[in-house]
Each structure stands twice: as structure tokens, then as C-alpha cells.
Enzyme design. Structure first.
Site, mmCIF file in Angstrom:
data_model
loop_
_atom_site.group_PDB
_atom_site.id
_atom_site.type_symbol
_atom_site.label_atom_id
_atom_site.label_comp_id
_atom_site.label_asym_id
_atom_site.label_seq_id
_atom_site.Cartn_x
_atom_site.Cartn_y
_atom_site.Cartn_z
ATOM 1 N N HIS A 136 0.848 -1.187 0.000
ATOM 2 C CA HIS A 136 0.000 0.000 0.000
ATOM 3 C C HIS A 136 0.879 1.231 0.000
ATOM 4 C CE1 HIS A 136 -3.159 2.816 1.067
ATOM 5 N NE2 HIS A 136 -3.994 1.884 0.683
ATOM 6 N N ASP A 145 -8.010 -5.257 -0.024
ATOM 7 C CA ASP A 145 -8.506 -6.097 -1.117
ATOM 8 C C ASP A 145 -8.168 -7.575 -0.941
ATOM 9 O OD1 ASP A 145 -9.664 -4.038 -2.614
ATOM 10 O OD2 ASP A 145 -7.702 -3.426 -3.366
#
Ligand code: CMC
Length: 428
Positions: free
Chosen positions: A306, A363
């Protein structure tokens, strides 16, 4: 005295103010840099650039903290529901009972689409990606509500917010029905938000349908966790488009397209495709972890890493637990869960992932839950968009209310040819 940073350039001394946020984050205010020095900043991917000040969401990627309007995501996940969280994000505080009742009522009253919108779906191919349909139809809403699109008129903005939140589930469910060749199911305003969406998705007129409360609850949780994430790619897109005073439908339609990319919201579809691929390859998890480590192989572990989190994404922690609970309650056995857990276990002991601070992101587990509920893989990113909608709206609204906001217009450092002559075609 306010902190400043002094810069020496071309024999000139320039003081740059330091701006400090409520959580102690510091930023250098370079808004007068060009005027004072003739220079601009260069920051590809905006890794070091704050585009605005914002009071909506606080995120500390090193400590794994996420709060909406000050409230920790864990508390909202446990105690709130999606529309209440949407209200919190958009209006800045949790609604009082009567405020919430009116908000829910007005959203419920706007769930239907204009009958002519249905005909748009005839023109899309049966196998069209539902993200393309979602964005196209959201953009098309602006053709139906031409009388209420002034972004500076609070009443116009308010009705557009209600219409968007109410109609997006209907638009999304219709795109799924179109792909199956089944009739569109009209909204049922007796049902709450997520239950209504599930019914529009999964019921058919020929048979009775009852909503499974475990599934509706899981959907609320997923939507809450996706509802905002400060200045990510799609939210920044919504702000940038909105900064030209484009209407809310146009701005959100652009945000949907930005979300679609596999490095952003599209990763939830890619995670399941990756897990399926590993399963088909005899469940050889180590091989794929090795591929992700290999500098010469473009393969990446989807659902890992991320830009901002350099620690476990707090949303992934919540979803990992929810994944076990939902699949357990539904009695679903999915071999992909084992594969996902193996990947996580191996990656979290691996120097490559540890040194680059790559942890599971939101996700990684969301797709497994969506799959257990029965959503087809290409609807996953649409579900992300449905959850992210209040965040987009909150940021668009915050930006429009800020008198200091200017149209977003980055600069560049030009690296092309210097001036040269035009050469006639026969002489080239
Ligand atoms: N698998 C393998 N290596 C990775 C991964 C990954 N998933 N993510 C980053 N790296 C490596 C990357 O190769 C780079 O290595 P090096 O320093 O040797 O060049 C290093 O880690 C830093 O990566 P980056 O691409 O420079 O970092 P970024 O902040 O620009 O990208 C990211 C963040 C999310 C785009 C990236 O981690 C990624 O592509 N992850 C997979 C896609 C994904 O799961 N996206 C969903 C993000 S969360 C939800 C959302 O925002 O929508």
C-alpha cells in the site's frame, strides 16, 4: 511562533511556513514557492505532496490507524451501519435519531431510476464490465437532472447526493441482471439499503426471495471499511474533476474509472483471479511468492502493499476475521481461503516483504467474502465503488465549501526538444 523552513536559492533566502495538522502531521507550505523563487516542486506519483487540508479521514500508515471524522474504523465496523457512516463522512458528525431517520427516508425515496435509463442497458454488450456501465450511467444521470447541477448551490448539491447514494445500488444491480439476461428487479423501499441491493441483485420475479441477515450485515461491514481513505487515486480524481466546477455526477463518474485500475480498487478482482490461478497450479503458493520477489518478473501479489500503510492495513485485519465468520455462518468451504492464509503466512516471514513493508491490504480478503456471498468476480470493484461513494462525496463537498480552493492544475518540468524549425514533408 509558527515553524518555518528556510531555503537558500540563487543568493536569495526564502521562508516556507510549516503547516501542522491536528494529529501532528507536518507539511511544508510551498504555495508561494514559484512566485518567490521561480521554481516548482517535482514529485511523481505525489508521494510527498499534500494536495489539500482535510478534516474527513485520518490515516497513520505506520501505526495502522484509520479514523473517519475521528472515530476509529474498528468502532464503526462494530457498531455502525453504512448509511450512518455515510452521514458521518459527508456531514462531519454522527446523526441524531431524527436526522438519521430523515436521511434514510430521503435516500429510500430516490432508489428508482428513470425508466429511460433502463434503455441504456440495451446498448451495452452483454459481457460489458460493470465498472464501465456504472461510470457511464452515473455520468448519464446528469442528463436527467439538468435543473440541479450547480455545484455552488447547496440545495442542488444535497439532492444530487441523495440521488447518487440511492441510485448507485440500482445501477449496479441492473448491470449484473443485464449480464445474465434476467429482468431488472425494481427496488423495494420496504427493505433497508443493503438488503434492497441484495434483492435487486439476486432475486428473480418468478420466485420468492428473502434476504439472509448475515449477508446483509457483511455487506454493511464491507461498505463501511471502504467508505473513505483520504486522498487516494479515485478520491483525488473526484476532487480534481470537481475543482473545475464539474457537477457531482461527472466528478463521481470519473472517480469510478480511476478506481477500476488493478493497482487501486481493481485489485480485489485480481486477488481472486490470482488465488484461482494458484489453485489451478496445484496450490503452489511458494512459487508465486518467489515470482513476486523476482525483480525481473513483473508479477505482484495482488492484495499486498500500500502506498500509505507500511504496517498491516487495519481494514484487512477486520476483514480476515469477518471472512472466517461469514464463511462459517454460511457453511461455505472455499479452498481459496487456505491459499490466501498460506500466502500471508509465508509473505509475513519473508525478508523481501518485511523489508519493503508489504502487508495484506483491504482487497486481500474482501473478494473471498464477496465470492462467498455469490457476487461474480467482475462485480467486486463495483462493490468497492458503492462503498467508496460517501467518501468521494464528502471530499467533493469539502472542497467546494473551501473558499481558498482553486482549479487543480499541476505544472511540469519540460524535457522535450528546444525550439526547432518546421520542415516541409518532402524535405524530412
Ligand atoms: N508484490 C510484490 N512486490 C511489491 C508489491 C506486491 N504486491 N507491492 C509493492 N511491491 C514492491 C515493488 O516492486 C517495489 O519494489 P522496489 O523498491 O524493488 O522497486 C516496492 O515494493 C515499492 O512498491 P511501489 O510500487 O513503488 O509502491 P507504491 O506505493 O507506488 O504502490 C501499490 C502501492 C498498492 C500500487 C503496490 O503495492 C501494488 O501494486 N500492490 C498490488 C496491487 C494492490 O493490491 N492494490 C490495492 C491497494 S489497497 C486498495 C486500494 O487502494 O484500492
Amino acid at each position: 511562533m509558527n515553524a518555518r523552513v528556510t531555503m537558500d536559492t540563487d543568493g536569495k533566502r526564502v521562508d516556507l511556513p510549516v503547516i501542522t495538522g491536528t494529529e501532528g502531521e507536518r507539511g511544508l507550505d510551498v504555495s508561494r514557492l514559484r512566485e518567490q523563487t521561480g521554481m516548482i516542486t517535482l514529485d511523481p506519483g505525489y508521494v510527498n505532496t499534500g494536495s489539500c487540508t482535510s478534516s474527513i479521514t485520518f490515516l497513520d500508515g505506520d501505526r495502522g490507524i484509520l479514523r473517519y471524522r475521528g472515530i476509529p474504523i474498528e468502532e464503526l465496523a462494530n457498531r455502525s451501519n453504512f448509511l450512518e457512516t455515510a452521514f458521518l463522512l459527508i456531514y462531519g458528525q454522527l446523526p441524531k435519531e431524527d436526522e438519521f431517520r430523515s436521511f434514510v427516508e430521503v435516500i429510500t425515496r430516490h432508489t428508482m431510476l428513470h425508466e429511460d435509463v433502463k434503455r441504456f442497458y440495451d446498448g451495452f454488450p452483454k459481457d460489458a464490465h460493470p465498472m464501465a456501465i456504472l461510470s457511464a450511467v452515473i455520468g448519464a444521470l446528469s442528463t436527467f437532472y439538468q435543473d440541479s447541477q450547480d455545484p455552488t448551490n447547496p440545495e442542488h448539491v444535497e439532492i444530487s447526493i441523495h440521488r447518487l447514494i440511492a441510485k448507485v445500488p440500482t445501477i449496479a444491480a441492473y448491470s449484473y441482471k443485464k449480464s445474465l439476461g434476467q429482468p431488472f428487479v425494481y427496488p423495494d423501499n420496504a427493505l433497508e439499503y443493503c438488503s434492497n441491493f441484495l434483492r435487486m441483485m439476486f432475486s428473480i420475479p418468478a420466485e420468492p426471495y428473502s434476504v439472509n441477515p448475515t449477508i446483509a450485515k457483511a455487506l454493511h461491514l464491507l461498505f463501511i471499511l471502504h467508505a473513505d481513505h483520504e486522498q487516494n487515486c479515485s478520491t483525488s480524481t473526484v476532487r480534481l474533476v470537481g475543482s473545475s466546477h464539474a457537477n457531482l455526477f461527472a466528478s463521481v463518474a470519473a472517480g469510478v474509472y480511476a478506481l477500476w485500475g488493478p493497482q487501486h480498487g481493481g485489485a480485489n478482482q485480481k486477488v481472486i483471479e490470482m488465488l484461482e490461478r494458484i489453485r489451478a497450479d496445484d496450490g503452489n503458493v511458494r512459487k508465486y511468492v518467489e515470482m513476486a520477489r523476482d525483480k525481473n518478473n513483473p508479477f505482484r501479489l495482488f492484495g499486498f502493499g500500500h502506498r500509505v500503510y507500511k504496517n498491516y492495513d487495519p481494514r484487512a485485519l477486520i476483514l480476515k476475521k469477518a471472512c472466517d465468520e461469514v464463511l462459517g455462518t454460511l457453511g461455505t468451504q472455499d479452498p481459496l481461503v487456505d491459499i490466501a492464509k498460506q500466502i500471508e503466512e509465508i509473505a509475513l516471514q519473508d525478508d523481501f516483504f518485511l523489508s519493503k513493508k508489504l502487508y495484506p491490504n483491504v482487497d486481500f480478503y474482501s473478494g473471498i467474502i464477496y465470492k462467498a456471498i455469490g457476487f461474480p468476480v467482475n462485480m467486486f470493484t463495483v462493490l468497492f465503488a458503492m462503498g467508496r461513494l460517501p467518501g468521494w462525496i464528502a471530499h467533493w463537498r469539502e472542497m467546494m465549501a473551501d473558499p481558498k480552493v482553486k482549479i487543480g492544475r499541476p505544472r511540469q518540468i519540460y524535457t522535450g526538444p528546444t525550439q526547432r524549425e518546421y520542415v516541409a514533408i518532402e524535405a524530412r
